[in-house]
Design a protein around this motif. Structure first.
Motif, PDB file in Angstrom:
ATOM      1  N   TYR A 144      28.541  30.760 -15.070  1.00 40.80           N
ATOM      2  CA  TYR A 144      28.014  30.901 -13.705  1.00 40.80           C
ATOM      3  C   TYR A 144      27.706  29.512 -13.176  1.00 40.80           C
ATOM      4  O   TYR A 144      27.502  28.570 -13.928  1.00 40.80           O
ATOM      5  N   ASN A 179      28.032  35.057  -1.607  1.00 44.68           N
ATOM      6  CA  ASN A 179      27.712  35.838  -2.793  1.00 44.68           C
ATOM      7  C   ASN A 179      26.239  35.716  -3.164  1.00 44.68           C
ATOM      8  O   ASN A 179      25.626  36.665  -3.647  1.00 44.68           O
ATOM      9  N   VAL A 180      25.649  34.562  -2.907  1.00 43.90           N
ATOM     10  CA  VAL A 180      24.220  34.354  -3.167  1.00 43.90           C
ATOM     11  C   VAL A 180      23.391  35.208  -2.217  1.00 43.90           C
ATOM     12  O   VAL A 180      22.398  35.821  -2.615  1.00 43.90           O
ATOM     13  N   ASP A 201      24.015  38.065  -1.001  1.00 40.29           N
ATOM     14  CA  ASP A 201      24.038  39.471  -1.404  1.00 40.29           C
ATOM     15  C   ASP A 201      22.986  39.810  -2.451  1.00 40.29           C
ATOM     16  O   ASP A 201      22.568  40.965  -2.567  1.00 40.29           O
ATOM     17  N   TYR A 202      22.555  38.809  -3.212  1.00 38.93           N
ATOM     18  CA  TYR A 202      21.563  39.063  -4.261  1.00 38.93           C
ATOM     19  C   TYR A 202      20.174  39.364  -3.690  1.00 38.93           C
ATOM     20  O   TYR A 202      19.449  40.217  -4.202  1.00 38.93           O
ATOM     21  N   LYS A 204      11.230  35.002 -10.903  1.00 36.30           N
ATOM     22  CA  LYS A 204      12.102  35.332  -9.774  1.00 36.30           C
ATOM     23  C   LYS A 204      11.275  35.750  -8.557  1.00 36.30           C
ATOM     24  O   LYS A 204      11.579  35.373  -7.416  1.00 36.30           O
ATOM     25  N   VAL A 248      28.391  31.918  -8.626  1.00 41.06           N
ATOM     26  CA  VAL A 248      28.191  32.688  -7.415  1.00 41.06           C
ATOM     27  C   VAL A 248      29.332  32.527  -6.404  1.00 41.06           C
ATOM     28  O   VAL A 248      29.115  32.643  -5.192  1.00 41.06           O
ATOM     29  N   ASP A 293      22.846  30.367  -9.662  1.00 48.57           N
ATOM     30  CA  ASP A 293      23.003  31.807  -9.571  1.00 48.57           C
ATOM     31  C   ASP A 293      21.618  32.449  -9.653  1.00 48.57           C
ATOM     32  O   ASP A 293      20.996  32.447 -10.716  1.00 48.57           O
ATOM     33  N   ARG A 335      17.908  37.765   3.067  1.00 50.53           N
ATOM     34  CA  ARG A 335      19.318  37.682   3.480  1.00 50.53           C
ATOM     35  C   ARG A 335      19.431  37.237   4.928  1.00 50.53           C
ATOM     36  O   ARG A 335      20.309  36.454   5.295  1.00 50.53           O
ATOM     37  N   ARG A 393      20.698  35.387  -9.875  1.00 57.69           N
ATOM     38  CA  ARG A 393      20.631  36.511 -10.806  1.00 57.69           C
ATOM     39  C   ARG A 393      20.273  36.032 -12.211  1.00 57.69           C
ATOM     40  O   ARG A 393      19.661  36.762 -12.985  1.00 57.69           O
TER      41      ARG A 393
END
Length: 356
Positions: free
Chosen positions: A264, A148-149, A151-152, A129, A288, A118, A158, A120
């Motif tokens: 997670y 879902n990953v 979208d972060y 990060k 995720v 994850d 992306r 996040r």
């Protein structure tokens, strides 16, 4: 002959390591591919590696962190210069991915990095990060496990990210006729996996089903505390902690239920393996979204909210009490795993890297 170089810290028991072993073995069996596997920390090998895969292991290890990373950097750079691969693929931690990026921003090979958890949550610091995202930016390819990953990450990543889920070694054609009175899980014993929740849930389940046992396979820093917690709950005589073991899901395919309580997760390999052998699975619907990708709630397994002890207890007890339900879920679980077969997932990887 196309050369592929896989880079990973070590081949010990972990999700990224398992996927790396499957991909390396699969590519080595394909025509016109020569495969190399580099390990940076240890030659320890928990997963099967085909004799067709060329192993290269770094042996000079340093206790000083700075010296260690400098050594890894030059080892990676020298190995790539010597082998002259067409593709370098890393399912490693962000630190190794940064070293790979620094080793050749201008390069004559394609670098493919992969996010395995994850983003996040890990790494924890903002600076780390940013450094991780820097490595993805300069890579030629970026593989993620779920939408879902995607979208972060910011837009510039992306657009680069490509979703490829984890593979499973094989899908069972035979489902256990009779199930043993045991609940199992396979996990690193770390905070992320929330094994405390599993122990608390089992303590309640055992009040009504005193002949059931809980078996936990895995290693990690929390093991002493988890053992103490089972003693505190008064269930230590029914809870068994086992060291990491290869093919543990196949060897225990007749267990009543597999339970994952992670807060997670990327995509849990052991969850996929449990589904593939037709074992009823109860899994937290955690970021995720790996569990949601594989499980349709009530059809081929069960999803529960993160941290929901009462729901975990309810669903596990339903499976124990309802043989017809358990059998239906088992059949559907195995039938749903064909899309995660190592042949199909490896082919997706092949087509992806060839079009970069």
């Amino acid at each position: 002959m196309t050369k592929i170089l896989f880079v990973i810290e070590e081949m010990s028991g972990g999700g990224a390591e398992k996927v790396t072993s499957i991909l390396a073995n699969s590519f080595s069996a394909m025509k016109d591919f020569e495969v190399f596997l580099v390990t940076l920390v240890s030659r320890k090998q928990e997963y099967y590696i085909s004799s067709e895969v060329n192993r290269i292991s770094r042996t000079n290890l340093y206790h000083n962190k700075i010296s260690e990373y400098i050594s890894r950097y030059y080892f990676i750079k020298k190995t790539i210069k010597t082998l002259k691969p067409d593709y370098v693929i890393s399912l490693s931690m962000y630190t190794t991915n940064i070293l790979l990026t620094l080793g050749g921003i201008i390069r004559n090979y394609k670098l493919i990095l992969s996010e395995r958890n994850d983003p996040r949550r890990l790494p924890e610091s903002r600076i780390k990060k940013i450094a991780r995202d820097f490595s993805y930016y300069f890579a030629d390819g970026m593989v993620i496990q779920t939408e879902n990953v995607r979208d972060y990450f910011p837009a510039f990543l992306r657009n680069k990210a490509f979703v490829i889920p984890n593979p499973v070694e094989s899908v069972s054609k035979e489902i256990a006729d009779k199930r043993e009175k045991k609940i199992i899980t396979c996990s690193r014993l770390v905070v992320q996996k929330n094994i405390v929740l599993l122990l608390d849930s089992f303590a309640q389940i055992r009040k009504d089903f005193s002949d059931y046992t809980l078996h936990i396979w895995g290693e990690g820093p929390l093991k002493p505390k988890l053992v103490q917690h089972s003693i505190k709950l008064g269930i230590d005589n029914a809870v068994f902690f086992h060291d990491f073991e290869k093919d543990v899901i196949k060897k225990n395919s007749s267990a009543m239920v597999y339970v994952s309580t992670s807060d997670y997760e990327g995509i849990s390999n052991s969850m996929l393996e449990a589904l593939a052998v037709g074992m009823p699975v109860v899994c937290t619907d955690c970021p995720v979204g790996g569990a949601r990708l594989a499980i349709i709630d009530g059809e081929n397994g069960f999803l529960v909210s993160v941290g929901d002890k009462e729901k975990i207890i309810e669903v596990v007890e339903r499976i124990i009490c309802n043989e017809e339900l358990a059998k239906r879920i088992s059949i559907n679980a195995a039938a749903s795993m064909d899309r995660f077969s190592k042949e199909k997932i490896s082919d997706i990887w092949k087509k992806y890297i060839e079009r970069l």
